[in-house]
Write a protein that holds these residues in place. Structure first.
Motif, PDB file in Angstrom:
ATOM      1  N   ARG A  23      28.541  42.403  49.976  1.00  0.00           N
ATOM      2  CA  ARG A  23      29.802  42.742  49.321  1.00  0.00           C
ATOM      3  C   ARG A  23      30.540  41.532  48.736  1.00  0.00           C
ATOM      4  NH1 ARG A  23      33.235  47.063  50.652  1.00  0.00           N
ATOM      5  NH2 ARG A  23      31.436  48.117  51.598  1.00  0.00           N
ATOM      6  N   PRO A  24      30.739  40.445  49.468  1.00  0.00           N
ATOM      7  CA  PRO A  24      31.479  39.322  48.879  1.00  0.00           C
ATOM      8  C   PRO A  24      30.817  38.751  47.623  1.00  0.00           C
ATOM      9  CG  PRO A  24      31.459  39.119  51.252  1.00  0.00           C
ATOM     10  CD  PRO A  24      30.501  40.231  50.912  1.00  0.00           C
ATOM     11  N   ILE A  25      29.493  38.614  47.644  1.00  0.00           N
ATOM     12  CA  ILE A  25      28.804  38.083  46.463  1.00  0.00           C
ATOM     13  C   ILE A  25      28.937  39.045  45.287  1.00  0.00           C
ATOM     14  CG2 ILE A  25      26.555  37.469  45.511  1.00  0.00           C
ATOM     15  CD1 ILE A  25      27.689  35.354  47.338  1.00  0.00           C
ATOM     16  N   ALA A  26      28.859  40.349  45.567  1.00  0.00           N
ATOM     17  CA  ALA A  26      29.001  41.343  44.504  1.00  0.00           C
ATOM     18  C   ALA A  26      30.376  41.264  43.859  1.00  0.00           C
ATOM     19  CB  ALA A  26      28.757  42.740  45.058  1.00  0.00           C
ATOM     20  N   LEU A  27      31.382  40.862  44.627  1.00  0.00           N
ATOM     21  CA  LEU A  27      32.738  40.761  44.087  1.00  0.00           C
ATOM     22  C   LEU A  27      32.855  39.679  43.017  1.00  0.00           C
ATOM     23  CD1 LEU A  27      35.010  41.115  47.253  1.00  0.00           C
ATOM     24  CD2 LEU A  27      34.696  42.764  45.419  1.00  0.00           C
ATOM     25  N   ALA A  28      31.915  38.736  43.019  1.00  0.00           N
ATOM     26  CA  ALA A  28      31.971  37.657  42.030  1.00  0.00           C
ATOM     27  C   ALA A  28      31.838  38.191  40.607  1.00  0.00           C
ATOM     28  CB  ALA A  28      30.875  36.631  42.312  1.00  0.00           C
ATOM     29  N   LYS A  29      31.171  39.338  40.452  1.00  0.00           N
ATOM     30  CA  LYS A  29      31.004  39.931  39.118  1.00  0.00           C
ATOM     31  C   LYS A  29      32.302  40.541  38.615  1.00  0.00           C
ATOM     32  CE  LYS A  29      26.168  41.026  40.179  1.00  0.00           C
ATOM     33  NZ  LYS A  29      25.174  42.106  40.398  1.00  0.00           N
ATOM     34  N   GLU A  30      33.074  41.097  39.526  1.00  0.00           N
ATOM     35  CA  GLU A  30      34.343  41.723  39.138  1.00  0.00           C
ATOM     36  C   GLU A  30      35.279  41.703  40.338  1.00  0.00           C
ATOM     37  OE1 GLU A  30      36.135  45.869  37.252  1.00  0.00           O
ATOM     38  OE2 GLU A  30      34.022  45.731  37.778  1.00  0.00           O
ATOM     39  N   VAL A  31      36.103  40.672  40.384  1.00  0.00           N
ATOM     40  CA  VAL A  31      36.981  40.491  41.534  1.00  0.00           C
ATOM     41  C   VAL A  31      38.282  41.242  41.288  1.00  0.00           C
ATOM     42  CG1 VAL A  31      37.992  38.822  43.123  1.00  0.00           C
ATOM     43  CG2 VAL A  31      35.997  38.201  41.788  1.00  0.00           C
ATOM     44  N   LEU A  63      27.172  29.300  45.134  1.00  0.00           N
ATOM     45  CA  LEU A  63      28.147  28.811  46.103  1.00  0.00           C
ATOM     46  C   LEU A  63      29.532  28.675  45.470  1.00  0.00           C
ATOM     47  CD1 LEU A  63      26.089  26.087  48.038  1.00  0.00           C
ATOM     48  CD2 LEU A  63      26.864  28.301  48.912  1.00  0.00           C
ATOM     49  N   ALA A  64      29.564  28.220  44.228  1.00  0.00           N
ATOM     50  CA  ALA A  64      30.848  28.098  43.530  1.00  0.00           C
ATOM     51  C   ALA A  64      31.478  29.474  43.326  1.00  0.00           C
ATOM     52  CB  ALA A  64      30.645  27.396  42.188  1.00  0.00           C
ATOM     53  N   ASN A  65      30.659  30.455  42.956  1.00  0.00           N
ATOM     54  CA  ASN A  65      31.162  31.826  42.787  1.00  0.00           C
ATOM     55  C   ASN A  65      31.661  32.384  44.111  1.00  0.00           C
ATOM     56  OD1 ASN A  65      30.577  31.839  40.064  1.00  0.00           O
ATOM     57  ND2 ASN A  65      28.593  32.842  40.312  1.00  0.00           N
ATOM     58  N   PHE A  66      30.918  32.100  45.167  1.00  0.00           N
ATOM     59  CA  PHE A  66      31.311  32.589  46.485  1.00  0.00           C
ATOM     60  C   PHE A  66      32.649  31.982  46.904  1.00  0.00           C
ATOM     61  CE2 PHE A  66      31.469  31.919  51.084  1.00  0.00           C
ATOM     62  CZ  PHE A  66      31.357  33.219  51.526  1.00  0.00           C
ATOM     63  N   ASP A  67      32.800  30.674  46.693  1.00  0.00           N
ATOM     64  CA  ASP A  67      34.051  30.014  47.065  1.00  0.00           C
ATOM     65  C   ASP A  67      35.233  30.590  46.276  1.00  0.00           C
ATOM     66  OD1 ASP A  67      32.788  28.409  48.916  1.00  0.00           O
ATOM     67  OD2 ASP A  67      32.498  26.740  47.537  1.00  0.00           O
ATOM     68  N   LYS A  79      36.032  33.927  47.929  1.00  0.00           N
ATOM     69  CA  LYS A  79      36.672  33.704  49.231  1.00  0.00           C
ATOM     70  C   LYS A  79      38.136  33.322  49.058  1.00  0.00           C
ATOM     71  CE  LYS A  79      36.226  31.038  53.507  1.00  0.00           C
ATOM     72  NZ  LYS A  79      35.441  30.006  54.228  1.00  0.00           N
ATOM     73  N   LYS A  80      38.409  32.436  48.097  1.00  0.00           N
ATOM     74  CA  LYS A  80      39.784  32.008  47.846  1.00  0.00           C
ATOM     75  C   LYS A  80      40.650  33.179  47.424  1.00  0.00           C
ATOM     76  CE  LYS A  80      42.398  28.568  45.211  1.00  0.00           C
ATOM     77  NZ  LYS A  80      42.303  27.464  44.205  1.00  0.00           N
ATOM     78  N   LEU A  99      41.326  35.596  50.437  1.00  0.00           N
ATOM     79  CA  LEU A  99      42.348  35.072  51.348  1.00  0.00           C
ATOM     80  C   LEU A  99      43.740  35.171  50.728  1.00  0.00           C
ATOM     81  CD1 LEU A  99      40.460  31.972  52.806  1.00  0.00           C
ATOM     82  CD2 LEU A  99      40.776  34.229  53.834  1.00  0.00           C
ATOM     83  N   ALA A 100      43.816  35.028  49.407  1.00  0.00           N
ATOM     84  CA  ALA A 100      45.109  35.154  48.729  1.00  0.00           C
ATOM     85  C   ALA A 100      45.634  36.586  48.816  1.00  0.00           C
ATOM     86  CB  ALA A 100      44.981  34.722  47.270  1.00  0.00           C
ATOM     87  N   VAL A 101      44.744  37.567  48.602  1.00  0.00           N
ATOM     88  CA  VAL A 101      45.138  38.974  48.692  1.00  0.00           C
ATOM     89  C   VAL A 101      45.522  39.324  50.126  1.00  0.00           C
ATOM     90  CG1 VAL A 101      44.335  41.367  48.456  1.00  0.00           C
ATOM     91  CG2 VAL A 101      43.775  39.685  46.690  1.00  0.00           C
ATOM     92  N   GLU A 102      44.790  38.780  51.092  1.00  0.00           N
ATOM     93  CA  GLU A 102      45.096  39.034  52.504  1.00  0.00           C
ATOM     94  C   GLU A 102      46.483  38.492  52.851  1.00  0.00           C
ATOM     95  OE1 GLU A 102      45.134  39.262  56.782  1.00  0.00           O
ATOM     96  OE2 GLU A 102      44.500  40.507  55.104  1.00  0.00           O
ATOM     97  N   THR A 103      46.783  37.302  52.389  1.00  0.00           N
ATOM     98  CA  THR A 103      48.093  36.701  52.661  1.00  0.00           C
ATOM     99  C   THR A 103      49.217  37.548  52.057  1.00  0.00           C
ATOM    100  OG1 THR A 103      47.121  34.489  52.704  1.00  0.00           O
ATOM    101  CG2 THR A 103      49.503  34.631  52.365  1.00  0.00           C
TER     102      THR A 103
END
Length: 466
Positions: free
Chosen positions: A340-348, A387-391, A394-395, A398-402
């Motif tokens: 799921r997290p990697i898939a989000l890189a296509k459309e976050v 890895l850059a897409n994943f980071d 992730k960022k 965490l912003a949406v969670e905050t």
């Protein structure tokens, strides 16, 4: 004389030796403690062999220390705790086995007999604790040399050793991974030949060794040994079936077994959590069952994450792993969500992120660790791009969670509120309204605040003519 401070100045061993002398009992420290002494490894387990009645010595030591002692007279062993040390006493013995069981027939023996029954040469060394020759090493099978050569082999014929007690096969592999040792070719051949004998070993004991293997800093080495000896097809066939590449025309897929071990290695560098490591082993477990080939797009494994999660309850029961929500549910969640997290890189989108936060809950950080470990390729440029897409994902997560505080949220409108408002009894309709409110919050249509959610509930009620 063995000059290691671990024996010469060990107060517990000195005291046991003095008590043994008082009872005129020839006594030695043996096994893993001696091995680890030479390797400079810490150990909190001490194995004591007594030529004579080990129960008498154990009871005398327990009386001196004023601690309880557990006696297992049918096996000729006793155990007690002393200032954080776990000490096992055994009478020197001979062992013989019947074909259908790994439980030995035991008879009184000498120290030499006892050393001969040990699993590996590096565990067969003994050091005297009696005053007359305190610290003298007895190493009839050159275990000290094997430690120096960093090899694992048996003191006697390996075929007989593993046939008598097949659990020693698993111990050899776990020990090789723990110590970063190799296993001699003749020992490996005997392990392969005795593989079918693992059927007489209780599954709990096999799984215990697998957990110990998984706790090492190089568990992938152990799984590779299991594969190379054809034992993986017996111990964990689902993992063995991941092995192999396939190419059709210009399309190919990687060896998913080797990929899984690479993911495990990546994860080990960042977490010691046992069940997170098992999630790495199981994350692609359903790929063989979901593999499809299309002449244009090549190989695909669509849905392997969902099927893999559904496979785990049966697999856990067979392996005698815990089937609690805290363990099985946790591993299932990570397997199901690992793409799921990697898939989000296509459309976050914020909606997709809120759903991920809600489903991952308190396990979000572990999911991130697994997902990052899952980024493997021989193309380093490609790895860095992923890895850059994943980071980036992730960022954003965490912003949406905050901002939204969605993780582990519960809708402020409860079933009780719905029933009271619309004069309903417990029913499917109550569940549908509650689910609709939850979906609206995840979609970002409303905030998880009482009045806004209550107004939305009234609107849904009108749709149901309530």
């Amino acid at each position: 004389m063995v000059q290691q401070d671990g024996v010469m100045h060990h107060p517990i061993l000195r005291q046991i030796g003095e008590i043994a002398d008082a009872f005129q009992l020839e006594t030695y420290v043996v096994g893993g403690f001696v091995r680890d002494l030479f390797l400079g490894r810490t150990s909190k387990d001490i194995d004591i062999v007594c030529v004579g009645d080990g129960m008498v010595l154990a009871e005398a030591v327990a009386k001196y220390k004023e601690v309880p002692v557990s006696l297992f007279k049918s096996f000729g062993t006793a155990m007690l705790q002393w200032d954080g040390w776990e000490i096992e006493f055994v009478s020197a013995r001979k062992e013989s086995y019947q074909l259908h069981s790994r439980n030995p027939n035991v008879s009184i023996g000498t120290l030499s007999d006892d050393q001969m029954r040990r699993d590996f040469t590096i565990n067969a060394m003994a050091i005297s604790l009696n005053k007359k020759d305190y610290g003298r090493l007895l190493d009839p099978f050159n275990g000290q040399k094997d430690l120096a050569d960093r090899v694992i082999k048996t003191p006697c014929d390996p075929g007989r050793t593993f046939s008598d007690d097949p659990l020693r096969i698993m111990r050899a592999i776990r020990l090789a991974a723990q110590l970063h040792f190799s296993i001699t070719p003749e020992t490996l051949l005997a392990m392969t030949a005795a593989g079918d004998r693992l059927g007489i070993v209780a599954q709990e004991r096999i799984s215990e060794e697998l957990h110990k293997l998984m706790a090492t800093d190089r568990p992938s080495y152990g799984f590779k040994l299991l594969f190379d000896t054809n034992l993986l097809s017996i111990v964990l066939p689902e993992l063995q079936k991941l092995s192999g590449k396939e190419q059709i025309g210009c399309h190919s897929h990687k060896d998913n077994f080797l990929h899984t071990l690479e993911v495990l290695d990546n994860l080990v560098n960042h977490s010691s959590k046992l069940w997170l490591r098992w999630a790495a082993i199981f994350h692609d477990i359903a790929k063989p069952l979901t593999k499809k080939f299309d002449p244009i797009h090549g190989f695909s494994f669509h849905g392997h994450e969902d099927l893999g999660a559904r496979m785990l309850p049966k697999l856990f029961k067979r392996m005698r792993f815990p089937i609690s929500k805290e363990v099985l549910g946790y591993v299932q969640k990570l397997v199901r969500l690992h793409l799921r997290p990697i898939a989000l890189a296509k459309e976050v989108t914020d909606t997709a992120i809120r759903r991920l936060l809600y489903e991952a809950g308190d396990d979000l950080e572990d999911l991130f660790l697994l997902c990052r470990a899952d980024i493997t390729s021989k193309n380093e440029v490609k790895v860095q791009q992923y890895l850059a897409n994943f980071d980036k994902v992730k960022k954003r997560v965490l912003a949406v969670e905050t901002r939204d505080k969605i993780r582990n949220f519960q809708p402020v409108i409860t079933g009780a509120v719905i029933m009271e408002t619309f004069a309903l009894k417990p029913s499917a309709q109550v569940g549908l309204i509650k689910e609709a409110i939850k979906e609206a919050i995840l979609e970002g249509k409303i905030k998880n605040e009482y009045q806004e959610a209550f107004n939305y509930m009234l609107m849904i009620g009108k749709q149901y003519a309530l």
